[in-house]
Design a protein around this motif. Structure first.
Motif, PDB file in Angstrom:
ATOM      1  N   SER A  61       0.821  -1.214   0.000  1.00 53.99           N
ATOM      2  CA  SER A  61       0.000   0.000   0.000  1.00 53.99           C
ATOM      3  C   SER A  61       0.853   1.263   0.000  1.00 53.99           C
ATOM      4  CB  SER A  61      -0.954   0.005   1.197  1.00 53.99           C
ATOM      5  OG  SER A  61      -0.249  -0.165   2.395  1.00 53.99           O
ATOM      6  N   HIS A  62       2.116   1.140   0.396  1.00 55.00           N
ATOM      7  CA  HIS A  62       3.015   2.304   0.415  1.00 55.00           C
ATOM      8  C   HIS A  62       4.305   1.935  -0.301  1.00 55.00           C
ATOM      9  CE1 HIS A  62       0.387   4.338   3.209  1.00 55.00           C
ATOM     10  NE2 HIS A  62       0.403   3.263   3.988  1.00 55.00           N
ATOM     11  N   THR A  63       4.527   2.550  -1.444  1.00 54.90           N
ATOM     12  CA  THR A  63       5.779   2.333  -2.168  1.00 54.90           C
ATOM     13  C   THR A  63       6.325   3.672  -2.617  1.00 54.90           C
ATOM     14  OG1 THR A  63       4.689   2.124  -4.312  1.00 54.90           O
ATOM     15  CG2 THR A  63       5.049   0.079  -3.082  1.00 54.90           C
ATOM     16  N   ASP A  64       7.576   3.653  -2.993  1.00 55.44           N
ATOM     17  CA  ASP A  64       8.200   4.839  -3.559  1.00 55.44           C
ATOM     18  C   ASP A  64       9.029   4.396  -4.756  1.00 55.44           C
ATOM     19  OD1 ASP A  64      10.443   3.624  -2.454  1.00 55.44           O
ATOM     20  OD2 ASP A  64      10.617   5.058  -0.811  1.00 55.44           O
ATOM     21  N   VAL A  65       9.706   5.328  -5.366  1.00 57.13           N
ATOM     22  CA  VAL A  65      10.514   5.018  -6.548  1.00 57.13           C
ATOM     23  C   VAL A  65      11.589   3.985  -6.211  1.00 57.13           C
ATOM     24  CG1 VAL A  65      12.121   6.000  -8.226  1.00 57.13           C
ATOM     25  CG2 VAL A  65      10.080   7.261  -7.590  1.00 57.13           C
ATOM     26  N   ILE A  66      12.170   4.086  -5.040  1.00 57.54           N
ATOM     27  CA  ILE A  66      13.230   3.152  -4.630  1.00 57.54           C
ATOM     28  C   ILE A  66      12.678   1.732  -4.545  1.00 57.54           C
ATOM     29  CG2 ILE A  66      14.797   2.528  -2.751  1.00 57.54           C
ATOM     30  CD1 ILE A  66      15.055   5.593  -2.235  1.00 57.54           C
ATOM     31  N   ALA A  67      11.501   1.556  -3.940  1.00 59.65           N
ATOM     32  CA  ALA A  67      10.895   0.227  -3.822  1.00 59.65           C
ATOM     33  C   ALA A  67      10.558  -0.340  -5.200  1.00 59.65           C
ATOM     34  CB  ALA A  67       9.648   0.289  -2.955  1.00 59.65           C
ATOM     35  N   ARG A  68      10.018   0.474  -6.072  1.00 57.57           N
ATOM     36  CA  ARG A  68       9.672   0.002  -7.416  1.00 57.57           C
ATOM     37  C   ARG A  68      10.926  -0.418  -8.186  1.00 57.57           C
ATOM     38  NH1 ARG A  68       5.875   4.203  -6.723  1.00 57.57           N
ATOM     39  NH2 ARG A  68       7.094   5.702  -7.911  1.00 57.57           N
ATOM     40  N   GLU A  69      11.977   0.391  -8.062  1.00 63.09           N
ATOM     41  CA  GLU A  69      13.219   0.056  -8.758  1.00 63.09           C
ATOM     42  C   GLU A  69      13.882  -1.175  -8.147  1.00 63.09           C
ATOM     43  OE1 GLU A  69      15.551   0.594 -12.019  1.00 63.09           O
ATOM     44  OE2 GLU A  69      13.634   1.505 -11.526  1.00 63.09           O
ATOM     45  N   ALA A  70      13.789  -1.316  -6.827  1.00 60.29           N
ATOM     46  CA  ALA A  70      14.331  -2.506  -6.153  1.00 60.29           C
ATOM     47  C   ALA A  70      13.625  -3.758  -6.656  1.00 60.29           C
ATOM     48  CB  ALA A  70      14.173  -2.372  -4.635  1.00 60.29           C
ATOM     49  N   PHE A  71      12.338  -3.675  -6.860  1.00 57.99           N
ATOM     50  CA  PHE A  71      11.587  -4.827  -7.360  1.00 57.99           C
ATOM     51  C   PHE A  71      11.970  -5.127  -8.807  1.00 57.99           C
ATOM     52  CE2 PHE A  71       7.970  -7.173  -8.991  1.00 57.99           C
ATOM     53  CZ  PHE A  71       7.664  -8.018  -7.940  1.00 57.99           C
TER      54      PHE A  71
END
Length: 191
Positions: A40-50
């Motif tokens: 429910s809470h993501t940021d650019v870093i989390a998306r790129e990490a995935f």
């Protein structure tokens, strides 16, 4: 995966998700293997990490139940998550067969829990041992299917007895996914 299903980052996730809560879901059906991580809470870093980061997956089996364990650098600080594999909600025509894993790929999807938007996707080529465990589990299910009620009771018993970290220690197969940052061209390559 289905040729007719369109998975586009930034668009609504095209498959129905029964449980809309943060966490991972592992599905194995006639179209192959997929892992859906809902946050429910993501940021650019989390998306790129995935999309490009280091990950590790493992399989743990107990009492006829298979768990996909996952650890994703840049999203989870420590510890393991787990997602039990259930065939109970699948229509008979979607139940996996031996050929369901012929591509040897685990399709990964990061989905926004609230909006059901696909934030990132990635494909992981599975190693032989990991695939063999999945194939064995498909065969076992074909021969001795678990009812949904029995499956839920078994999962609850296992969760009461073992943490995800303890399951990882006893995993029967491990799949490491290295950091995958695309190579930028050299300045002299541009001339």
């Amino acid at each position: 995966m289905n040729d007719y299903t369109s998975f586009e980052v930034g668009q609504k996730f095209p498959l129905p998700i029964r449980t809309q809560a943060d966490g991972g879901m592992f599905q194995l059906d006639a179209n192959g293997a997929m892992f859906i991580l809902q946050l429910s809470h993501t940021d650019v870093i989390a998306r790129e990490a995935f999309r490009t980061g280091k990950m590790e997956f493992a399989l743990y089996e107990q009492d006829g139940v298979l768990f996909l364990l996952y650890q994703i650098d840049g999203i989870f600080k420590k510890g393991w998550g787990d997602a039990p594999l259930s065939f109970g909600a699948l229509k008979p025509e979607l139940l996996p067969k031996a050929e369901s894993l012929k591509d040897g790929i685990l399709h990964l999807y990061l989905v926004d829990t609230s909006l059901q938007i696909l934030l990132a996707q990635r494909d992981v080529k599975l190693n032989d041992k990991f695939l063999a465990v999945l194939q064995k589990h498909i065969t076992r299910h074909e021969q001795h299917p678990l009812s949904q009620e029995t499956f839920i009771k078994k999962v609850q018993r296992i969760w009461a007895d073992k943490t995800s970290d303890a399951m990882r220690q006893d995993a029967c197969a491990v799949q490491e996914v290295p950091l995958d940052i695309p190579h930028a061209p050299n300045k002299k390559d541009l001339h």
